[in-house]
Design an enzyme around this catalytic site. Structure first.
Site, PDB file in Angstrom:
ATOM      1  N   LYS A  28      -0.975  -8.823 -17.851  1.00 34.28           N
ATOM      2  CA  LYS A  28      -1.266  -8.544 -16.434  1.00 34.28           C
ATOM      3  C   LYS A  28      -1.682  -7.090 -16.236  1.00 34.28           C
ATOM      4  O   LYS A  28      -2.700  -6.802 -15.602  1.00 34.28           O
ATOM      5  CB  LYS A  28      -0.007  -8.826 -15.593  1.00 34.28           C
ATOM      6  CG  LYS A  28      -0.075  -8.284 -14.186  1.00 34.28           C
ATOM      7  CD  LYS A  28       1.158  -8.629 -13.390  1.00 34.28           C
ATOM      8  CE  LYS A  28       2.213  -7.548 -13.338  1.00 34.28           C
ATOM      9  NZ  LYS A  28       1.886  -6.363 -12.538  1.00 34.28           N
ATOM     10  N   ASN A  29      -0.879  -6.175 -16.802  1.00 34.16           N
ATOM     11  CA  ASN A  29      -1.113  -4.761 -16.512  1.00 34.16           C
ATOM     12  C   ASN A  29      -2.347  -4.200 -17.203  1.00 34.16           C
ATOM     13  O   ASN A  29      -2.757  -3.077 -16.909  1.00 34.16           O
ATOM     14  CB  ASN A  29       0.132  -3.933 -16.886  1.00 34.16           C
ATOM     15  CG  ASN A  29       1.262  -4.182 -15.900  1.00 34.16           C
ATOM     16  OD1 ASN A  29       1.073  -4.855 -14.882  1.00 34.16           O
ATOM     17  ND2 ASN A  29       2.440  -3.660 -16.207  1.00 34.16           N
ATOM     18  N   ARG A  98       0.025  -3.233  -5.224  1.00 32.82           N
ATOM     19  CA  ARG A  98      -0.150  -1.799  -5.280  1.00 32.82           C
ATOM     20  C   ARG A  98      -1.244  -1.366  -6.262  1.00 32.82           C
ATOM     21  O   ARG A  98      -1.895  -0.349  -6.069  1.00 32.82           O
ATOM     22  CB  ARG A  98       1.200  -1.206  -5.682  1.00 32.82           C
ATOM     23  CG  ARG A  98       1.278   0.244  -5.517  1.00 32.82           C
ATOM     24  CD  ARG A  98       2.664   0.699  -5.877  1.00 32.82           C
ATOM     25  NE  ARG A  98       2.735   2.130  -5.692  1.00 32.82           N
ATOM     26  CZ  ARG A  98       2.279   2.995  -6.575  1.00 32.82           C
ATOM     27  NH1 ARG A  98       1.761   2.558  -7.697  1.00 32.82           N
ATOM     28  NH2 ARG A  98       2.357   4.286  -6.330  1.00 32.82           N
ATOM     29  N   CYS A 122       7.881   0.387  -1.757  1.00 30.54           N
ATOM     30  CA  CYS A 122       7.945  -1.010  -2.161  1.00 30.54           C
ATOM     31  C   CYS A 122       9.367  -1.241  -2.623  1.00 30.54           C
ATOM     32  O   CYS A 122      10.190  -0.344  -2.579  1.00 30.54           O
ATOM     33  CB  CYS A 122       6.954  -1.312  -3.277  1.00 30.54           C
ATOM     34  SG  CYS A 122       7.398  -0.535  -4.815  1.00 30.54           S
ATOM     35  N   ARG A 127       7.013   4.576  -4.476  1.00 31.20           N
ATOM     36  CA  ARG A 127       6.146   4.862  -5.635  1.00 31.20           C
ATOM     37  C   ARG A 127       5.030   5.779  -5.175  1.00 31.20           C
ATOM     38  O   ARG A 127       4.162   5.403  -4.425  1.00 31.20           O
ATOM     39  CB  ARG A 127       5.625   3.558  -6.223  1.00 31.20           C
ATOM     40  CG  ARG A 127       6.740   2.771  -6.869  1.00 31.20           C
ATOM     41  CD  ARG A 127       6.353   1.359  -7.133  1.00 31.20           C
ATOM     42  NE  ARG A 127       5.511   1.189  -8.314  1.00 31.20           N
ATOM     43  CZ  ARG A 127       5.244  -0.009  -8.829  1.00 31.20           C
ATOM     44  NH1 ARG A 127       5.749  -1.093  -8.289  1.00 31.20           N
ATOM     45  NH2 ARG A 127       4.462  -0.117  -9.886  1.00 31.20           N
ATOM     46  N   ILE A 129       1.793   8.601  -5.223  1.00 33.64           N
ATOM     47  CA  ILE A 129       0.467   8.677  -5.853  1.00 33.64           C
ATOM     48  C   ILE A 129      -0.013  10.131  -5.923  1.00 33.64           C
ATOM     49  O   ILE A 129      -1.201  10.397  -6.016  1.00 33.64           O
ATOM     50  CB  ILE A 129      -0.585   7.779  -5.151  1.00 33.64           C
ATOM     51  CG1 ILE A 129      -0.721   8.125  -3.656  1.00 33.64           C
ATOM     52  CG2 ILE A 129      -0.269   6.317  -5.329  1.00 33.64           C
ATOM     53  CD1 ILE A 129      -1.939   7.460  -3.010  1.00 33.64           C
ATOM     54  N   ASP A 130       0.958  11.059  -5.866  1.00 31.40           N
ATOM     55  CA  ASP A 130       0.576  12.479  -5.847  1.00 31.40           C
ATOM     56  C   ASP A 130      -0.192  12.916  -7.104  1.00 31.40           C
ATOM     57  O   ASP A 130      -1.116  13.721  -7.030  1.00 31.40           O
ATOM     58  CB  ASP A 130       1.829  13.360  -5.642  1.00 31.40           C
ATOM     59  CG  ASP A 130       2.912  13.086  -6.673  1.00 31.40           C
ATOM     60  OD1 ASP A 130       3.135  11.899  -6.999  1.00 31.40           O
ATOM     61  OD2 ASP A 130       3.529  14.035  -7.173  1.00 31.40           O
ATOM     62  N   ASP A 311       9.967  -2.735 -17.292  1.00 34.64           N
ATOM     63  CA  ASP A 311       9.651  -4.119 -16.925  1.00 34.64           C
ATOM     64  C   ASP A 311      10.460  -5.142 -17.729  1.00 34.64           C
ATOM     65  O   ASP A 311      10.353  -6.343 -17.487  1.00 34.64           O
ATOM     66  CB  ASP A 311       8.153  -4.393 -17.105  1.00 34.64           C
ATOM     67  CG  ASP A 311       7.311  -3.730 -16.024  1.00 34.64           C
ATOM     68  OD1 ASP A 311       7.889  -3.176 -15.076  1.00 34.64           O
ATOM     69  OD2 ASP A 311       6.064  -3.770 -16.130  1.00 34.64           O
ATOM     70  N   ARG A 403       3.320 -13.830  -9.282  1.00 33.80           N
ATOM     71  CA  ARG A 403       2.439 -12.653  -9.318  1.00 33.80           C
ATOM     72  C   ARG A 403       2.099 -12.284 -10.752  1.00 33.80           C
ATOM     73  O   ARG A 403       1.014 -11.770 -11.017  1.00 33.80           O
ATOM     74  CB  ARG A 403       3.134 -11.443  -8.672  1.00 33.80           C
ATOM     75  CG  ARG A 403       3.124 -11.457  -7.153  1.00 33.80           C
ATOM     76  CD  ARG A 403       3.663 -10.137  -6.639  1.00 33.80           C
ATOM     77  NE  ARG A 403       3.130  -9.059  -7.453  1.00 33.80           N
ATOM     78  CZ  ARG A 403       3.775  -7.949  -7.776  1.00 33.80           C
ATOM     79  NH1 ARG A 403       4.986  -7.724  -7.330  1.00 33.80           N
ATOM     80  NH2 ARG A 403       3.207  -7.020  -8.533  1.00 33.80           N
TER      81      ARG A 403
HETATM   82  C1  UD1 Z   1       2.793   0.471 -14.082  1.00 36.89           C
HETATM   83  C2  UD1 Z   1       2.951  -1.015 -14.213  1.00 36.89           C
HETATM   84  C3  UD1 Z   1       4.399  -1.422 -13.974  1.00 36.89           C
HETATM   85  C4  UD1 Z   1       5.325  -0.645 -14.881  1.00 36.89           C
HETATM   86  C5  UD1 Z   1       5.063   0.863 -14.746  1.00 36.89           C
HETATM   87  C6  UD1 Z   1       5.882   1.705 -15.713  1.00 36.89           C
HETATM   88  C7  UD1 Z   1       0.825  -1.921 -13.535  1.00 36.89           C
HETATM   89  C8  UD1 Z   1       0.062  -2.709 -12.533  1.00 36.89           C
HETATM   90  N1  UD1 Z   1       2.111  -1.681 -13.256  1.00 36.89           N
HETATM   91  O1  UD1 Z   1       3.086   0.812 -12.737  1.00 36.89           O
HETATM   92  O2  UD1 Z   1       4.522  -2.822 -14.234  1.00 36.89           O
HETATM   93  O3  UD1 Z   1       6.658  -0.915 -14.509  1.00 36.89           O
HETATM   94  O4  UD1 Z   1       3.676   1.133 -14.994  1.00 36.89           O
HETATM   95  O5  UD1 Z   1       5.687   1.271 -17.012  1.00 36.89           O
HETATM   96  O6  UD1 Z   1       0.315  -1.532 -14.568  1.00 36.89           O
HETATM   97  N2  UD1 Z   1       4.888   8.517  -9.966  1.00 36.89           N
HETATM   98  C9  UD1 Z   1       4.838   9.679  -9.251  1.00 36.89           C
HETATM   99  N3  UD1 Z   1       3.598  10.142  -8.851  1.00 36.89           N
HETATM  100  C10 UD1 Z   1       2.452   9.485  -9.140  1.00 36.89           C
HETATM  101  C11 UD1 Z   1       2.519   8.295  -9.886  1.00 36.89           C
HETATM  102  C12 UD1 Z   1       3.769   7.830 -10.293  1.00 36.89           C
HETATM  103  O7  UD1 Z   1       5.850  10.304  -8.961  1.00 36.89           O
HETATM  104  O8  UD1 Z   1       1.370   9.947  -8.742  1.00 36.89           O
HETATM  105  C13 UD1 Z   1       6.209   7.969 -10.368  1.00 36.89           C
HETATM  106  C14 UD1 Z   1       6.494   6.649  -9.677  1.00 36.89           C
HETATM  107  O9  UD1 Z   1       7.030   6.828  -8.394  1.00 36.89           O
HETATM  108  C15 UD1 Z   1       7.461   5.993 -10.635  1.00 36.89           C
HETATM  109  C16 UD1 Z   1       7.020   6.537 -11.995  1.00 36.89           C
HETATM  110  O10 UD1 Z   1       6.191   7.656 -11.742  1.00 36.89           O
HETATM  111  O11 UD1 Z   1       8.762   6.419 -10.390  1.00 36.89           O
HETATM  112  C17 UD1 Z   1       6.278   5.528 -12.848  1.00 36.89           C
HETATM  113  O12 UD1 Z   1       5.104   5.130 -12.185  1.00 36.89           O
HETATM  114  P1  UD1 Z   1       3.777   4.715 -12.971  1.00 36.89           P
HETATM  115  O13 UD1 Z   1       3.930   5.005 -14.421  1.00 36.89           O
HETATM  116  O14 UD1 Z   1       2.629   5.315 -12.242  1.00 36.89           O
HETATM  117  O15 UD1 Z   1       3.789   3.156 -12.783  1.00 36.89           O
HETATM  118  P2  UD1 Z   1       2.672   2.230 -12.147  1.00 36.89           P
HETATM  119  O16 UD1 Z   1       1.327   2.593 -12.695  1.00 36.89           O
HETATM  120  O17 UD1 Z   1       2.864   2.166 -10.684  1.00 36.89           O
END
Ligand code: UD1
Length: 432
Positions: A28-29, A98, A122, A127, A129-130, A311, A403
């Site tokens: 999926k990812n 997301r 969520c 989560r 996106i900074d 996960d 999902r």
């Molecule tokens: C992806 C996966 C998800 C998996 C996760 C960690 C997909 C669709 N989803 O999610 O299944 O659990 O990786 O392996 O691929 N963070 C920040 N700032 C940012 C971005 C992230 O602080 O700009 C934090 C998030 O709040 C979270 C952590 O980093 O606590 C991990 O997030 P991230 O690695 O970005 O996970 P996703 O890409 O959302």
């Protein structure tokens, strides 16, 4: 607990030993990001081994909303981006999934503009996106936010040297997809190293990108002026593989997952062995078997890859609930990822949560109950708990499982599980 009209439920009757082989679907990812990456080149890219799951269908809607023509049948998806007109991902789609925010990088890179509804919080916590936005801003993007949307605009992005605050999967992918068409050589340090990112890099390279360091924490991307459509086969889903291995292990079964390289699950398999599960690794398959009466607890801490995958944390917690002894599970990746613990306790598990630690007092016999799935992986974990439990378990809100798992109950049934999906009305667990 009222039954929500129209919402299917899963009925799991525990106590059966699972046995046999199950082919894992495409990840999926990875599939979601490959679909998005196809936006980088005009024309039709072909993706194979795409799982038919709800998140993929939602991403299909996102791409169609942008003007792409998407065909999807029998695991093969064609994404034709020749007519893409829009640069907007609406709230309704981002809020449903997301990962829609991943369109930002490719849209700005190819069309100079992307407008995406802000994902907000969520059920895994806020989560952020900074890191995505800081990178795009450093690349010359102008970031504006209004009416709950974030908009990024740039005539042509320029290369950056960036040290990511955290090896975020989503930020690494977004910035990677932005950098492939940027001017100059971008270096991303402390980048995420997940196998799905390696898969994305392979696809991008076959589209004409120039990337070094895939799978390491330093990615070097030499920007190119244009990309072309390509074909790619999605790698196997390591999380699905881990889920089925645990499902077998908690039932004292003997389950083989095929279509997956053991090396992407190295630490997970080490932890299974530490619990007392026998694991056999082959080139493209993994077999697990064992006797739950001999299992013992282990401590697990989730971390970015190659650490223990967040996960698989919920599924592991089920195994640790039946393994004798005390285990400590530490969640380092997401806040609020213990939301399923209260449901697991309803099945008889003994778990105490303190911040990002969960102390599991194992050796428990689980018994069937009505539970709700709070999120995707927790849903799968509760189904696994139902398989290990004595009696009947009724899972509600199973749309979370849909999902991310293709043919979840059919695959379990093929291994001998007694699982069925039922609609409205009183289900076979109505005695609960
Ligand atoms: C992806 C996966 C998800 C998996 C996760 C960690 C997909 C669709 N989803 O999610 O299944 O659990 O990786 O392996 O691929 N963070 C920040 N700032 C940012 C971005 C992230 O602080 O700009 C934090 C998030 O709040 C979270 C952590 O980093 O606590 C991990 O997030 P991230 O690695 O970005 O996970 P996703 O890409 O959302």
């Amino acid at each position: 607990m009222a039954v929500v009209a129209g919402q299917p439920r899963l009925i799991v009757r525990g106590g059966r030993r699972l046995s046999g082989a199950v082919a894992v679907s495409g990840a999926k990812n990875s599939a979601l990001k490959l679909m998005v990456a196809s936006l980088l080149a005009p024309g039709a890219s072909v993706l194979r081994n795409v799982p038919d799951i709800q998140d993929v269908r939602t991403m299909q809607e996102v791409l169609e909303h942008l003007g792409a023509v998407v065909e999807f049948a029998d695991g093969t998806m064609t994404v034709d981006t020749a007519e893409v007109q829009s640069h907007v991902a609406p709230y309704e789609l981002v809020q449903r999934m997301r990962a829609s925010i991943q369109i930002m990088g490719p849209l700005v890179a190819r069309f100079g503009r992307a407008r995406v509804a802000m994902p907000g919080g969520c059920n895994l916590g806020p989560r952020k996106i900074d890191i995505h936005l800081r990178g795009l801003a450093d690349m010359g993007g102008t970031i504006r936010s209004d009416h709950g949307f974030v908009e990024v605009a740039a005539d042509r992005l320029r290369a950056i040297n960036m040290f990511l605050d955290y090896p975020s999967v989503g930020a690494t992918e977004n910035l990677l997809m932005a950098a492939v068409l940027a001017e100059g050589t971008t270096t991303l340090e402390n980048a995420a190293r997940e196998p799905e990112i390696v898969d994305l890099c392979k696809f991008l390279v076959s589209m004409g990108a120039d990337i070094e360091g895939a799978g390491s924490s330093t990615l070097r991307i030499n920007g190119v002026s244009e990309m072309h459509p390509a074909e790619h086969t999605v790698l196997g889903d390591r999380i699905e593989a881990g889920t089925f291995l645990i499902a077998g292990a908690v039932t004292g079964g003997d389950v083989e997952v095929t279509g997956i390289s053991p090396h992407v699950l190295e630490l997970f398999l080490f932890k299974l062995r530490s619990v007392g599960v026998q694991v056999q690794e082959n080139t493209r398959s993994i077999k697990a078997s064992g006797d739950p009466r001999s299992y013992g607890g282990v401590d697990v801490a989730t971390l970015p890859y190659p650490g223990f995958a967040t996960d698989l944390q919920a599924q592991m917690m089920v195994l640790l609930s039946i393994a004798k002894g005390v285990s400590v599970v530490t969640e380092n990746v997401f806040e609020n990822r213990f939301g399923f613990v209260d449901e697991l306790i309803r099945l008889g598990a003994e778990i105490r949560v303190d911040g990002n630690h969960a102390v599991v007092s194992g050796g428990r016999s689980l018994t069937g109950a009505i539970v709700r799935c709070p999120d995707l992986r927790a849903g799968a974990a509760l189904a696994i708990a139902g398989l290990a439990a004595e009696g009947c378990t009724e899972l509600r809100e199973v749309y979370h499982i849909d999902r991310g798992y293709e043919q979840f109950e059919q695959k379990l049934q093929a291994l001998g599980a007694d699982v069925e999906r039922v609609g409205v009305g009183s289900g076979p667990c109505s005695s609960l």
